[in-house]
Write an enzyme that holds these catalytic residues in place. Structure first.
Site, PDB file in Angstrom:
ATOM      1  N   TYR A 145       0.922  -1.231  -0.008  1.00 10.54           N
ATOM      2  CA  TYR A 145       0.043   0.145  -0.004  1.00 10.54           C
ATOM      3  C   TYR A 145       0.880   1.184  -0.034  1.00 10.54           C
ATOM      4  O   TYR A 145       0.723   2.018  -0.816  1.00 10.54           O
ATOM      5  CB  TYR A 145      -0.857  -0.018   1.378  1.00 10.54           C
ATOM      6  CG  TYR A 145      -1.460   1.258   1.758  1.00 10.54           C
ATOM      7  CD1 TYR A 145      -2.558   1.721   0.898  1.00 10.54           C
ATOM      8  CD2 TYR A 145      -1.060   2.071   2.398  1.00 10.54           C
ATOM      9  CE1 TYR A 145      -3.242   2.847   1.122  1.00 10.54           C
ATOM     10  CE2 TYR A 145      -1.683   3.433   3.057  1.00 10.54           C
ATOM     11  CZ  TYR A 145      -2.714   3.644   2.105  1.00 10.54           C
ATOM     12  OH  TYR A 145      -3.267   5.022   2.605  1.00 10.54           O
TER      13      TYR A 145
HETATM   14  P1  NAD Z   1     -12.269   5.419   2.060  1.00  8.40           P
HETATM   15  O1  NAD Z   1     -12.199   3.933   1.570  1.00  8.40           O
HETATM   16  O2  NAD Z   1     -13.307   5.464   3.030  1.00  8.40           O
HETATM   17  O3  NAD Z   1     -12.495   6.473   0.920  1.00  8.40           O
HETATM   18  C1  NAD Z   1     -11.907   6.284  -0.359  1.00  8.40           C
HETATM   19  C2  NAD Z   1     -13.203   6.401  -1.686  1.00  8.40           C
HETATM   20  O4  NAD Z   1     -12.586   6.163  -2.748  1.00  8.40           O
HETATM   21  C3  NAD Z   1     -14.236   5.196  -1.220  1.00  8.40           C
HETATM   22  O5  NAD Z   1     -15.497   5.712  -1.125  1.00  8.40           O
HETATM   23  C4  NAD Z   1     -13.944   4.355  -2.502  1.00  8.40           C
HETATM   24  O6  NAD Z   1     -15.285   3.727  -3.084  1.00  8.40           O
HETATM   25  C5  NAD Z   1     -13.488   5.592  -3.724  1.00  8.40           C
HETATM   26  N1  NAD Z   1     -12.588   4.860  -4.471  1.00  8.40           N
HETATM   27  C6  NAD Z   1     -11.594   3.776  -4.582  1.00  8.40           C
HETATM   28  N2  NAD Z   1     -11.411   3.387  -5.637  1.00  8.40           N
HETATM   29  C7  NAD Z   1     -11.716   4.306  -6.712  1.00  8.40           C
HETATM   30  C8  NAD Z   1     -11.907   4.402  -8.042  1.00  8.40           C
HETATM   31  N3  NAD Z   1     -10.742   4.023  -8.788  1.00  8.40           N
HETATM   32  N4  NAD Z   1     -12.542   5.580  -8.598  1.00  8.40           N
HETATM   33  C9  NAD Z   1     -13.402   6.344  -8.124  1.00  8.40           C
HETATM   34  N5  NAD Z   1     -13.701   6.145  -6.444  1.00  8.40           N
HETATM   35  C10 NAD Z   1     -12.820   5.291  -5.897  1.00  8.40           C
HETATM   36  O7  NAD Z   1     -10.921   5.895   2.651  1.00  8.40           O
HETATM   37  P2  NAD Z   1     -10.323   7.158   3.511  1.00  8.40           P
HETATM   38  O8  NAD Z   1      -9.929   6.698   4.735  1.00  8.40           O
HETATM   39  O9  NAD Z   1     -11.446   8.121   3.312  1.00  8.40           O
HETATM   40  O10 NAD Z   1      -9.207   7.531   2.588  1.00  8.40           O
HETATM   41  C11 NAD Z   1      -9.186   8.487   1.831  1.00  8.40           C
HETATM   42  C12 NAD Z   1      -7.871   8.765   1.225  1.00  8.40           C
HETATM   43  O11 NAD Z   1      -6.926   8.982   1.962  1.00  8.40           O
HETATM   44  C13 NAD Z   1      -7.172   7.422   0.639  1.00  8.40           C
HETATM   45  O12 NAD Z   1      -6.399   7.800  -0.788  1.00  8.40           O
HETATM   46  C14 NAD Z   1      -6.293   6.950   1.574  1.00  8.40           C
HETATM   47  O13 NAD Z   1      -4.994   6.263   0.932  1.00  8.40           O
HETATM   48  C15 NAD Z   1      -5.620   8.229   2.068  1.00  8.40           C
HETATM   49  N6  NAD Z   1      -5.224   8.053   3.395  1.00  8.40           N
HETATM   50  C16 NAD Z   1      -6.246   7.755   4.670  1.00  8.40           C
HETATM   51  C17 NAD Z   1      -5.646   7.595   5.801  1.00  8.40           C
HETATM   52  C18 NAD Z   1      -6.692   7.246   6.980  1.00  8.40           C
HETATM   53  O14 NAD Z   1      -6.172   7.325   8.116  1.00  8.40           O
HETATM   54  N7  NAD Z   1      -7.857   7.213   6.507  1.00  8.40           N
HETATM   55  C19 NAD Z   1      -4.222   7.991   6.124  1.00  8.40           C
HETATM   56  C20 NAD Z   1      -3.505   8.254   5.008  1.00  8.40           C
HETATM   57  C21 NAD Z   1      -3.924   8.565   3.786  1.00  8.40           C
HETATM   58  C1  UGA Z   2      -4.140   3.925   8.494  1.00  7.41           C
HETATM   59  C2  UGA Z   2      -4.981   3.778   7.258  1.00  7.41           C
HETATM   60  O1  UGA Z   2      -5.757   2.763   7.358  1.00  7.41           O
HETATM   61  C3  UGA Z   2      -4.195   4.010   6.128  1.00  7.41           C
HETATM   62  O2  UGA Z   2      -5.153   3.932   5.091  1.00  7.41           O
HETATM   63  C4  UGA Z   2      -3.508   5.156   6.106  1.00  7.41           C
HETATM   64  O3  UGA Z   2      -2.673   5.404   4.946  1.00  7.41           O
HETATM   65  C5  UGA Z   2      -2.466   5.022   7.344  1.00  7.41           C
HETATM   66  O4  UGA Z   2      -3.261   5.130   8.473  1.00  7.41           O
HETATM   67  C6  UGA Z   2      -1.232   6.221   7.192  1.00  7.41           C
HETATM   68  O5  UGA Z   2      -1.314   6.997   8.402  1.00  7.41           O
HETATM   69  O6  UGA Z   2      -0.817   6.395   6.468  1.00  7.41           O
HETATM   70  P1  UGA Z   2      -3.129   2.279  10.373  1.00  7.41           P
HETATM   71  O7  UGA Z   2      -1.994   3.161  11.043  1.00  7.41           O
HETATM   72  O8  UGA Z   2      -2.645   0.918  10.117  1.00  7.41           O
HETATM   73  O9  UGA Z   2      -3.212   2.908   8.712  1.00  7.41           O
HETATM   74  O10 UGA Z   2      -4.379   2.581  11.235  1.00  7.41           O
HETATM   75  P2  UGA Z   2      -5.335   1.628  11.978  1.00  7.41           P
HETATM   76  O11 UGA Z   2      -6.046   0.652  11.490  1.00  7.41           O
HETATM   77  O12 UGA Z   2      -5.988   2.638  12.882  1.00  7.41           O
HETATM   78  O13 UGA Z   2      -4.356   0.980  12.840  1.00  7.41           O
HETATM   79  C7  UGA Z   2      -3.479   1.699  13.942  1.00  7.41           C
HETATM   80  C8  UGA Z   2      -2.803   0.578  14.756  1.00  7.41           C
HETATM   81  O14 UGA Z   2      -3.647  -0.130  15.463  1.00  7.41           O
HETATM   82  C9  UGA Z   2      -1.900  -0.353  13.901  1.00  7.41           C
HETATM   83  O15 UGA Z   2      -0.700  -0.676  14.706  1.00  7.41           O
HETATM   84  C10 UGA Z   2      -2.655  -1.910  13.745  1.00  7.41           C
HETATM   85  O16 UGA Z   2      -1.950  -2.792  13.730  1.00  7.41           O
HETATM   86  C11 UGA Z   2      -3.400  -1.610  15.197  1.00  7.41           C
HETATM   87  N1  UGA Z   2      -4.562  -2.642  15.142  1.00  7.41           N
HETATM   88  C12 UGA Z   2      -5.609  -2.247  14.011  1.00  7.41           C
HETATM   89  C13 UGA Z   2      -4.854  -3.384  16.211  1.00  7.41           C
HETATM   90  O17 UGA Z   2      -4.160  -3.699  17.006  1.00  7.41           O
HETATM   91  N2  UGA Z   2      -6.148  -4.212  16.130  1.00  7.41           N
HETATM   92  C14 UGA Z   2      -6.882  -3.825  15.007  1.00  7.41           C
HETATM   93  O18 UGA Z   2      -8.040  -4.318  15.094  1.00  7.41           O
HETATM   94  C15 UGA Z   2      -6.756  -2.943  14.061  1.00  7.41           C
END
Ligand code: NAD
Ligand code: UGA
Length: 320
Positions: A151
């Site tokens: 990823y």
């Molecule tokens: P999310 O899955 O809730 O939202 C992503 C949306 O994109 C979904 O609704 C999905 O249907 C849509 N999508 C996926 N592929 C697509 C495509 N090819 N065409 C059109 N739509 C598409 O995820 P999120 O947590 O809201 O994350 C949003 C963005 O932020 C992502 O790019 C993710 O990598 C990035 N991001 C998220 C986090 C986090 O902690 N949530 C952290 C770092 C980066």
């Molecule tokens: C999150 C998002 O899922 C990614 O899309 C994003 O890109 C990433 O943050 C980011 O900051 O770049 P992650 O940090 O793994 O990834 O987020 P969480 O799912 O909230 O996990 C946080 C921590 O909790 C991780 O160490 C994970 O292993 C742990 N975890 C998660 C558990 O111990 N149990 C669970 O059920 C889920």
């Protein structure tokens, strides 16, 4: 002003969309989302349910399958939030989902963006996962990225594409590296939603590894505000900026705070750590402060409580 939000139905995209419509009386927002089935698409429909009847139009389609240059004509600002998230699922045959949604779709969007004459900013939702196990903490944007999950590799590749289109064609891109985002509406595969749901249902909370792993959790409204600022800030095309939340805490510490909020002992089941998970994230916010005038404002306890209350009321209405 005309905005495009890709991934508008997702956790972060729907919050950005609502913010644009709430605060800009002249905003026209085009959302594009494929409603991918990574998690229940019904949750994504609910994310958009309060936007009906506003200056919002939705194209339900995959970014890889539509004529983007035509759809985007006249747009001023693009928020590119669409993507295939999730660190731990990006191995094996699922990798193709990640390359398609994160790399191919971004390249197609950038090509379309090149044709737009009124575009003033292209904001890309990058990720702390590009750093892997970082060289230093707090990690700065110039530290060497070394992703530890497939990823993270795809998020970094897309970020490089944004910088390439900036340096070669002057496209006004900025990549915002989000650090683990949480708050009401958080995706169901993420830690806080899983922990809170388990606590409320009286089920065991699963912790991967020792629980000593550290994240700099960032509240969703802080992420939204940084995106709004990034649309108009003076930035060199191709900029990269960390958005990290100021709460550098371990998973075990999070569980202590959650136990306080829940008011009852949590049952915790410890499982093996998962490949791709890093031990620590923690980003410097100096660039975000200098370039955007941004700093995180929501404490972990306040944010976790808001997410707990949101999930509780969802469960009371029969959702899971
Ligand atoms: P999310 O899955 O809730 O939202 C992503 C949306 O994109 C979904 O609704 C999905 O249907 C849509 N999508 C996926 N592929 C697509 C495509 N090819 N065409 C059109 N739509 C598409 O995820 P999120 O947590 O809201 O994350 C949003 C963005 O932020 C992502 O790019 C993710 O990598 C990035 N991001 C998220 C986090 C986090 O902690 N949530 C952290 C770092 C980066
Ligand atoms: C999150 C998002 O899922 C990614 O899309 C994003 O890109 C990433 O943050 C980011 O900051 O770049 P992650 O940090 O793994 O990834 O987020 P969480 O799912 O909230 O996990 C946080 C921590 O909790 C991780 O160490 C994970 O292993 C742990 N975890 C998660 C558990 O111990 N149990 C669970 O059920 C889920």
């Amino acid at each position: 002003m005309r905005f495009v939000v890709t991934g508008a139905a997702g956790f972060i995209g729907s919050n950005i969309t609502r913010r644009l419509l709430d605060y800009h009386s002249d905003a026209d927002v085009l959302g594009i989302d494929s409603f991918s089935d990574y998690y229940d698409p019904q949750l994504k429909r609910e994310n958009l349910s309060t936007l009906d009847g506003r200056r919002f139009r939705l194209i339900e389609a995959d970014l890889n399958e539509i004529d983007l240059a035509t759809e985007l004509r006249g747009v001023n600002v693009i928020y590119h939030e669409a993507g295939q998230p999730g660190v731990r699922k990006s191995w094996g045959s699922d990798f193709e989902l990640y390359t398609n949604a994160n790399i191919r779709a971004t390249q197609r969007l950038l090509e379309a963006a090149r044709t737009l004459t009124n575009l003033t900013r292209f904001i890309y939702a990058s990720s702390s996962s590009v750093y892997g196990e970082a060289e230093t903490y707090p990690t700065t944007e110039t530290d060497r990225p070394m992703p530890r999950s497939p990823y993270g590799v795809t998020k970094l590749a897309a970020e490089h594409l944004c910088s390439l289109y900036a340096s070669n064609f002057g496209l006004p891109t900025v990549s915002l590296r989000y650090f683990t985002v949480y708050g009401p509406g958080q995706r169901p595969d993420m830690a806080f939603t899983r922990f809170i749901t388990a606590a409320l249902l009286g089920e065991p909370i699963t912790v991967y590894g020792s629980g000593e792993q550290i994240r700099e959790f960032t509240y969703v409204s802080d992420i939204v505000e940084a995106n709004v600022l990034a649309a108009t800030a003076e930035l060199t095309p191709g900029s990269v900026i960390n958005l990290s939340g100021g709460s550098s805490v371990s998973v075990n510490e999070v569980l202590k705070v959650l136990e306080r909020i829940h008011g009852a002992e949590l049952v915790v089941q410890r499982l093996a750590s998962v490949p791709g998970d890093v031990f620590r994230t923690g980003g410097s916010t100096a660039s975000a402060k200098d370039l955007l005038g941004w700093r995180p404002s929501i404490s972990l306890e306040a944010g976790l409580r808001a997410q707990y209350d949101w999930k509780k009321s969802q469960l009371e209405f029969g959702a899971r």
